[in-house]
Design a protein around this motif. Sequence first.
Motif, short mmCIF file in Angstrom:
data_model
loop_
_atom_site.label_atom_id
_atom_site.label_comp_id
_atom_site.label_asym_id
_atom_site.label_seq_id
_atom_site.Cartn_x
_atom_site.Cartn_y
_atom_site.Cartn_z
N ALA A 168 69.03 -14.95 33.62
CA ALA A 168 68.05 -14.77 32.55
C ALA A 168 67.30 -13.45 32.72
CB ALA A 168 67.07 -15.93 32.53
N CYS A 169 66.98 -13.11 33.97
CA CYS A 169 66.32 -11.83 34.25
C CYS A 169 67.21 -10.67 33.83
CB CYS A 169 65.97 -11.72 35.73
SG CYS A 169 64.69 -12.87 36.29
N ASN A 170 68.49 -10.78 34.13
CA ASN A 170 69.43 -9.73 33.76
C ASN A 170 69.60 -9.65 32.25
OD1 ASN A 170 71.66 -7.77 34.57
ND2 ASN A 170 72.83 -9.24 33.35
N ASP A 171 69.69 -10.82 31.60
CA ASP A 171 69.90 -10.85 30.14
C ASP A 171 68.72 -10.23 29.39
OD1 ASP A 171 72.33 -12.07 30.49
OD2 ASP A 171 71.62 -14.09 30.03
N VAL A 172 67.50 -10.54 29.84
CA VAL A 172 66.34 -10.00 29.13
C VAL A 172 66.23 -8.50 29.35
CG1 VAL A 172 64.56 -10.31 30.92
CG2 VAL A 172 63.96 -10.55 28.50
N LEU A 173 66.66 -8.02 30.50
CA LEU A 173 66.68 -6.57 30.75
C LEU A 173 67.69 -5.91 29.82
CD1 LEU A 173 65.98 -4.00 32.27
CD2 LEU A 173 67.63 -4.67 34.04
N ILE A 174 68.88 -6.49 29.71
CA ILE A 174 69.91 -5.94 28.81
C ILE A 174 69.42 -5.94 27.37
CG2 ILE A 174 72.23 -6.29 27.90
CD1 ILE A 174 72.11 -5.22 30.78
N TYR A 175 68.70 -7.00 26.99
CA TYR A 175 68.16 -7.10 25.62
C TYR A 175 67.25 -5.91 25.32
CZ TYR A 175 65.41 -8.79 21.67
OH TYR A 175 64.77 -8.90 20.45
N PHE A 176 66.34 -5.62 26.22
CA PHE A 176 65.41 -4.53 25.98
C PHE A 176 66.04 -3.16 26.20
CE2 PHE A 176 62.23 -7.95 26.66
CZ PHE A 176 61.59 -7.82 25.44
N ALA A 177 67.23 -3.17 26.81
CA ALA A 177 67.96 -1.91 26.97
C ALA A 177 68.82 -1.60 25.75
CB ALA A 177 68.85 -1.98 28.21
N GLY A 178 68.84 -2.51 24.79
CA GLY A 178 69.60 -2.27 23.58
C GLY A 178 70.66 -3.30 23.32
N GLY A 179 71.05 -4.05 24.37
CA GLY A 179 72.01 -5.14 24.22
C GLY A 179 73.29 -4.72 23.53
#
Length: 229
Positions: free
Chosen positions: A39-50
Amino acid sequence: MLRNIRNNLLEVHETHLKAWRRIDQDGGMRLGYEEFRGACNDVLIYFAGGNKRAQSQPLSKEALLNIASARGLPRNEAEVAAAWRVMDKECAGFIYLRNWDMDSHQHLKEFKNWCDKTHGSVLNAYRVLDGSGTGASSNAKLSVSELKRCAAGADGCKADLQLLFEGLDASNAMSLSENDIKFLDTWDLAWEEWVEEAALKKQRQHERSFGERSAQQSQGQTETVDTDA
């Protein structure tokens, strides 16, 4: 760190319960470390543009670290583990919803208990509340107004039903299907509460033992001073 993680997930999913449901995809009502780290990785990817970012142009590790720093997200395994340890105080390897968000836990617990007491199960309650009369079908859809019918009467459900509807609607369908709520029938609340009580009892015993040792040490120091005098 944990607060920042929760706030970022809240920004993405709007409620703590929905964030939990998106992470706890099997409906087991507990999360393991790997799920939390994911979840920590997914939310980082989300804010990185996903998915908006072309796969041929991935962000560099340095760029991801900069985004993580800017949003207060973990930058390495040690920071993920530190945030996890705040919730998993007993080092059990998993956490419950109560560890994630107590408010969500209390409202979901109230709803489940009402369903069990009034209708025998959550699925039975779902089928009664379903105003379309198609509750026997897995294609049934429960609207927020239909869900709120369970609050009627002196013995009605006291949970925040708007919060529950928004949190249980993990797919943002604006309605609840059987698949959205049937996991509650396998939620072993009695066991979870027994585990919590056992942990609290252990903590109280530890605090009492620590207090007794401190008192004995203090008394020993006093006796030594008296002898020296």
